[in-house]
Design an enzyme around this catalytic site. Structure first.
Site, PDB file in Angstrom:
ATOM      1  CD  GLU A   1      -3.490  -0.050   1.991  1.00  0.00           C
ATOM      2  OE1 GLU A   1      -4.134  -0.787   1.774  1.00  0.00           O
ATOM      3  OE2 GLU A   1      -3.160   0.525   3.093  1.00  0.00           O
TER       4      GLU A   1
ATOM      5  CG  HIS B   1       7.265 -29.523  -0.767  1.00  0.00           C
ATOM      6  ND1 HIS B   1       7.728 -30.678  -1.260  1.00  0.00           N
ATOM      7  CD2 HIS B   1       8.271 -28.983   0.113  1.00  0.00           C
ATOM      8  CE1 HIS B   1       8.987 -31.204  -0.484  1.00  0.00           C
ATOM      9  NE2 HIS B   1       9.044 -29.853   0.577  1.00  0.00           N
TER      10      HIS B   1
ATOM     11  CE  LYS C   1     -12.322   1.847   1.126  1.00  0.00           C
ATOM     12  NZ  LYS C   1     -11.922   2.815   2.109  1.00  0.00           N
TER      13      LYS C   1
HETATM   14  O1  PA5 Z   1      -3.067   1.410   5.845  1.00  0.00           O
HETATM   15  C1  PA5 Z   1      -3.979   1.833   5.872  1.00  0.00           C
HETATM   16  O2  PA5 Z   1      -4.408   3.175   5.880  1.00  0.00           O
HETATM   17  C2  PA5 Z   1      -5.275   1.182   5.371  1.00  0.00           C
HETATM   18  O3  PA5 Z   1      -5.014  -0.318   5.031  1.00  0.00           O
HETATM   19  C3  PA5 Z   1      -6.329   0.759   6.526  1.00  0.00           C
HETATM   20  O4  PA5 Z   1      -5.895   0.598   7.684  1.00  0.00           O
HETATM   21  C4  PA5 Z   1      -7.661   0.193   5.989  1.00  0.00           C
HETATM   22  O5  PA5 Z   1      -8.219   0.465   5.114  1.00  0.00           O
HETATM   23  C5  PA5 Z   1      -8.690   0.433   7.386  1.00  0.00           C
HETATM   24  O6  PA5 Z   1      -9.174   1.699   7.499  1.00  0.00           O
HETATM   25  P1  PA5 Z   1      -9.717   2.102   8.497  1.00  0.00           P
HETATM   26  O7  PA5 Z   1      -8.919   2.054   9.652  1.00  0.00           O
HETATM   27  O8  PA5 Z   1      -9.786   3.662   8.427  1.00  0.00           O
HETATM   28  O9  PA5 Z   1     -11.148   1.418   8.775  1.00  0.00           O
END
Ligand code: PA5
Length: 439
Positions: free
Chosen positions: A288, A309, A423
């Site tokens: 990310e 494996h 989303k």
């Molecule tokens: O690293 C990040 O910002 C994301 O992976 C969030 O943790 C994830 O989308 C969850 O978001 P939230 O904590 O707002 O529900």
């Protein structure tokens, strides 16, 4: 203090190739330190181990104790950075079969995770499993609006209210979210739930050492003081602007050099299944943070020897676009000696009196040698053992390396604009108000 060392000798890159980045690293180092306390920058995690709020920390311990005393199960509701870190730490530091252990052996509540998918079967199976047990819920969402945990929270809030009545349910719900905004914050205020704050300037995937991770981790009986002191040790250790003395920066640079050499995929390999979720957390952290603007190393995970494996063939002889980082635990918490058998029907007497850890180590050494010979460069991270301090150290090491690696790549390692795309489509298909005209 337990140690972590990192070895680049089999990475197929030279010290010279790394040191070329010295000046750039110094600039990044200075910029990050300068902006660390700026509320608008997502660098709050940088000095967090030495600066975290002690009052909130004590509240975490108090609530963890209350949950331990009145619950058989803690349901952790969250997705991405809001649950992976806690799960990574808990699974690294508890018995491999923690949730299956007898209550007297386990000593602390089972920890189950929900709100990280939209599967009705998964949720129904969990409800069936735990409905007769004493339950507490920790719902974690920084934005307070993420669909998966919001749906799960509605379901489990109703379950708790039906089971205990509204008043008792209120005492069993712990909310970890933003200080001021989001639907979850509003709900928590209205219902009077115990609330923990996710600092504004710490993004989800950098938040495991905040209440996001610390409450579930403490409920599982893990010493969070030691976890934080491991991270603090790392904060000091990796705050040297000189690349040649800073392994964290070297790892960030080595990744970028390998990427420029067309190594587009990094596989993080472990030889201990307890690290499975540490790898999942690492995948999210790097994926990310770096996968943007059509750039970035794809982070993948393998568990050896299991995956030798399944994926071993590809790693050895498939496209030469991989490099491998091994996460190796030098001292396991226990061992098994292989017996001598008179008839030797299974042909294993050549291993008699050897331990399983010895065999695992030889498997690791043999695999590294084979992969390096097969043009898969290797970076080797050795942890002395799996304990709180080492895990705290490791988390900080990866967080900082990830941020620096992303900055070297030229992307913003603290946002995740691409996550919004699915989303928007999903909300359109679900007729969510306000989404019909969105592209
Ligand atoms: O690293 C990040 O910002 C994301 O992976 C969030 O943790 C994830 O989308 C969850 O978001 P939230 O904590 O707002 O529900």
């Amino acid at each position: 203090m337990s140690n972590i060392s990192i070895d680049f000798r089999k990475s197929k890159i030279t010290g010279k190739e790394i040191m070329v980045y010295s000046d750039e690293i110094k600039k990044i180092h200075m910029m990050m330190n300068k902006k660390a306390n700026d509320k608008k920058e997502f660098l709050g995690w940088l000095n967090w181990p030495s600066k975290y709020g002690k009052r909130e920390f004590e509240k975490i311990k108090k609530c963890a104790k209350r949950i331990q005393d009145n619950s058989d199960v803690l349901v952790v509701i969250g997705i991405g950075g809001s649950y992976l870190g806690a799960r990574a730490v808990i699974e690294s530091l508890t018995n491999s079969f923690y949730n299956l252990q007898d209550k007297t052996e386990r000593k602390f509540p089972q920890i189950l995770y929900v709100g990280n998918n939209l599967s009705s079967t998964y949720i129904n199976d969990m409800i069936e499993l735990i409905q007769d047990k004493n339950i507490s819920v920790n719902v974690i969402s920084k934005s307070g609006t993420t669909t998966e945990p919001a749906i799960a929270f509605r379901i489990f809030r109703n379950l708790l209210e039906d089971k205990y009545g509204i008043k008792e349910a209120q005492k069993r719900i712990y909310v970890t979210t933003d200080q001021n905004k989001g639907a979850l914050k509003q709900l928590a205020d209205e219902e009077g739930y115990e609330t923990f704050v996710i600092p504004d300037n710490i993004g989800g995937r950098y938040s495991v050492l905040t209440p996001v991770g610390l409450l579930p981790i403490a409920v599982a009986g893990i010493n969070i003081d030691k976890l934080m002191s491991g991270a603090q040790f790392a904060e000091e250790k990796y705050n040297d602007s000189e690349l040649k003395y800073n392994d964290c920066y070297k790892y960030a640079v080595a990744r970028n050099v390998l990427y420029k050499n067309n190594k587009n995929i990094e596989i993080l390999a472990c030889y201990n299944p307890k690290l499975h979720y540490m790898i999942e957390w690492w995948k999210q952290l790097f994926g990310e943070s770096e996968g943007k603007e059509h750039k970035g190393i794809f982070p993948a995970g393998v568990e050896f020897t299991t995956d030798l494996h399944s994926l071993g063939q590809y790693i050895q002889e498939g496209q030469r676009i991989l490099f491998e980082t091994v996460l190796y635990v030098a001292k396991e918490s226990s061992d098994i000696t292989i017996n001598y058998e008179e008839d030797n029907l299974d042909g294993l007497n050549y291993l008699a009196d050897k331990t399983l850890n010895y065999v695992n180590k030889k498997a690791m050494q043999g695999t590294v040698a084979a992969h390096v010979a097969g043009e898969v460069p290797n970076i080797f991270i050795k942890m002395d053992k799996l304990d709180e301090e080492t895990i705290g150290h490791l988390i900080y090491f990866f967080e900082k390396a990830c941020a620096v690696s992303g900055l070297l790549l030229g992307v913003n390692p603290f946002n995740q604009p691409g996550v919004e795309k699915y989303k928007t489509n999903m909300f359109k298909l679900l007729d969510k108000p306000g989404y019909q005209d969105k592209k």
